[in-house]
Design a protein around this motif. Structure first.
Motif, PDB file in Angstrom:
ATOM      1  N   THR A 157      11.670  56.747  30.490  1.00 22.95           N
ATOM      2  CA  THR A 157      12.687  57.186  31.451  1.00 22.95           C
ATOM      3  C   THR A 157      13.477  58.391  30.963  1.00 22.95           C
ATOM      4  O   THR A 157      14.157  59.042  31.761  1.00 22.95           O
ATOM      5  CB  THR A 157      13.668  56.043  31.749  1.00 22.95           C
ATOM      6  N   ALA A 164       4.881  46.146  31.910  1.00 21.59           N
ATOM      7  CA  ALA A 164       4.536  47.517  31.553  1.00 21.59           C
ATOM      8  C   ALA A 164       5.756  48.268  31.054  1.00 21.59           C
ATOM      9  O   ALA A 164       6.901  47.914  31.374  1.00 21.59           O
ATOM     10  CB  ALA A 164       3.923  48.244  32.748  1.00 21.59           C
ATOM     11  N   SER A 217       7.666  52.078  30.883  1.00 19.49           N
ATOM     12  CA  SER A 217       7.728  53.393  31.517  1.00 19.49           C
ATOM     13  C   SER A 217       8.809  54.208  30.824  1.00 19.49           C
ATOM     14  O   SER A 217       9.932  53.733  30.638  1.00 19.49           O
ATOM     15  CB  SER A 217       8.017  53.282  33.015  1.00 19.49           C
ATOM     16  N   ALA A 259      13.214  53.906  27.568  1.00 14.66           N
ATOM     17  CA  ALA A 259      12.123  53.336  28.359  1.00 14.66           C
ATOM     18  C   ALA A 259      12.588  52.096  29.093  1.00 14.66           C
ATOM     19  O   ALA A 259      13.552  51.434  28.679  1.00 14.66           O
ATOM     20  CB  ALA A 259      10.933  52.998  27.460  1.00 14.66           C
ATOM     21  N   ASP A 260      11.906  51.801  30.175  1.00 16.83           N
ATOM     22  CA  ASP A 260      12.074  50.540  30.900  1.00 16.83           C
ATOM     23  C   ASP A 260      10.918  49.624  30.539  1.00 16.83           C
ATOM     24  O   ASP A 260       9.792  50.084  30.316  1.00 16.83           O
ATOM     25  CB  ASP A 260      12.072  50.761  32.414  1.00 16.83           C
ATOM     26  N   LEU A 290       1.717  50.777  25.234  1.00 13.45           N
ATOM     27  CA  LEU A 290       1.805  52.178  25.607  1.00 13.45           C
ATOM     28  C   LEU A 290       1.009  52.954  24.568  1.00 13.45           C
ATOM     29  O   LEU A 290       1.215  52.756  23.355  1.00 13.45           O
ATOM     30  CB  LEU A 290       3.260  52.641  25.632  1.00 13.45           C
TER      31      LEU A 290
END
Length: 453
Positions: A117, A113, A115, A107-108, A429
């Motif tokens: 990946t 936030a 996201s 994830a980034d 998340l």
């Protein structure tokens, strides 16, 4: 707001010292925009020199040297304010790796936030602990079986490729490198053993060197030994192993590649030691060990004394991982992860299965003079069963993995001065975004591991 710059209060002071000192400054508030710093600097200059030139609505001194100095400084800082600071760059480039039932995610995190990946899915597996080796290697346990896998990451640290998988003890839940990263030690909770792997090959593939049986009789309530961690000590020689099933803390000596258990500290029956961390005094003359106990929900503190081939544990303190506010269900409650900040002061413990609406992370502060840990505060993780959490590389963020509840992944800002976690997360998340589709109808299948890479 207190000015971040030291400036003189008289014009004579400007003439004597400011030319060499004004443009050399350091802010402990790393993420304060340069434009704000420019305004503060300009205001300081304005107040400390009252011979102003109001022409063209500017506030510059008539002194040519001062005029040039301020103009140059303002121009430099204003240009800098249009460029990302180092902290901002880090916020836009953080990469995370996440372990969850059936999958390993990347994830980034951009500071606001998350996201996802990448996603490597392998149905039936439980990569509950991952070990990253820069720039592109990841070792993954399978808590549901006996395989240890080696992956490589692509250049973007997003796509995982399986390179090899080898068999060792079953139910490994923790991995740790030795000091030169030629060995990996694995704590096998399920099998009650400790594996030592050789990873010195050019391709870093693991080769099992030895499997170590845990000595002694396990706790009657547990019926078997359950080593849950093997943490390398600050000297780089010893691994300290909390044995949850035996109510003991073991010392593994790696000198000359022996990897032999040379020490054993016995705890009260029913303690259930799970994860610990080392605290070093400011001068490095004394080392302490903080230990989170799953069954008793206690935080223990020991002073360590090094012997010729082992470590002796001197009990100093025991207290609840909840501070003075007990959980709603003390019977089910189970302490989880423990992290010690690099300042040797801030200690964090995750509290799980508390019976509360959400579970929490407690913050304790080490007092070297008293040789004690003082409860400071706790924050809700927003979810349930935070099995693992970790601090970012710069220790400004705490990343929390919740196995259940609404929030599966959360990022909390960490105050550098106090060590407190800001209660409102900067990013979350939802759990459903982190649970494998095949497990969507099963409770507590959220992430078990998260760390910045």
């Amino acid at each position: 707001m207190k000015s971040l710059f030291h400036v003189g209060t008289s014009r004579s002071h400007w003439k004597q010292s400011s030319y060499s000192q004004l443009v050399i400054f350091k802010s402990k508030h790393r993420q304060v925009p340069c434009l704000l710093l420019t305004i503060q600097l300009f205001t300081s200059c304005f107040v400390s020199n009252r011979n102003y030139n109001y022409r063209h609505s500017t506030f510059l001194p008539k002194d040519p040297k001062m005029n040039k100095l301020i103009t140059t400084t303002l121009l430099t800082l204003t240009m800098a304010s249009a460029m990302p600071t180092q902290a901002t760059c880090r916020d836009t480039s953080r990469r995370l790796i996440i372990g969850a039932p059936y999958q390993i995610l990347t994830a980034d995190f951009d500071g606001k936030a998350f996201s996802i990946t990448g996603n490597h899915t392998d149905v039936g597996t439980a990569p509950s602990w991952l070990l990253y080796d820069s720039p592109d290697l990841v070792y993954a346990v399978n808590e549901n079986a006996n395989d240890l896998s080696l992956f490589t990451l692509d250049a973007g640290l997003s796509k995982l490729s399986l390179e090899s998988a080898v068999n060792g003890s079953s139910g490994v839940v923790f991995l740790e490198f030795n000091s030169d990263k030629t060995r990996v030690v694995g704590a096998a909770y399920g099998n009650g053993t400790v594996d030592v792997w050789d990873v010195s090959a050019p391709d870093h593939s693991p080769k099992l060197l030895k499997t170590i049986d845990i000595p002694g009789v396990p706790s009657p309530a547990q019926g078997a030994h359950h080593p849950h961690q093997a943490l390398l000590d600050p000297t780089g020689r010893f691994f300290v192993i909390p044995n949850l099933g035996g109510d003991t803390v073991l010392v593994l000596d790696s000198k000359d590649d022996r990897y032999e258990i040379t020490g054993n500290a016995t705890l009260p029956t029913g303690t259930g030691p799970r994860h610990g961390g080392f605290i070093q005094s400011a001068g490095g003359n004394q080392t302490y060990y903080a230990l989170a106990c799953e069954l008793s929900n206690e935080l223990l503190l020991f002073g360590l004394t090094y012997t010729e081939d082992s470590i002796a544990f001197r009990p100093l303190q025991n207290q609840s991982t909840y501070g003075a506010d007990p959980p709603a269900n003390a019977t089910s409650a189970a302490a989880g992860e423990l992290q010690v900040a690099s300042n040797g002061r801030d200690v964090y413990v995750s509290n799980r299965i508390s019976g509360n609406a959400t579970d929490s992370i407690a913050h304790f502060v080490f007092d070297a003079a008293k040789e004690s840990l003082d409860f400071a505060e706790s924050v809700s993780t927003g979810g349930l069963r935070p099995r693992m959490f970790s601090l970012s590389e710069d220790e400004t963020i705490a990343f929390v993995a919740n196995q259940g509840g609404d929030v599966g992944l959360a990022a909390f800002e960490r105050c550098g001065d106090s060590g407190a976690l800001v209660p409102t997360p900067v990013a979350t998340l939802p759990s459903e975004a982190l649970v494998a589709p095949a497990l969507a109808a099963t409770e507590y299948m959220g992430p078990q591991y998260v760390r910045e890479i």
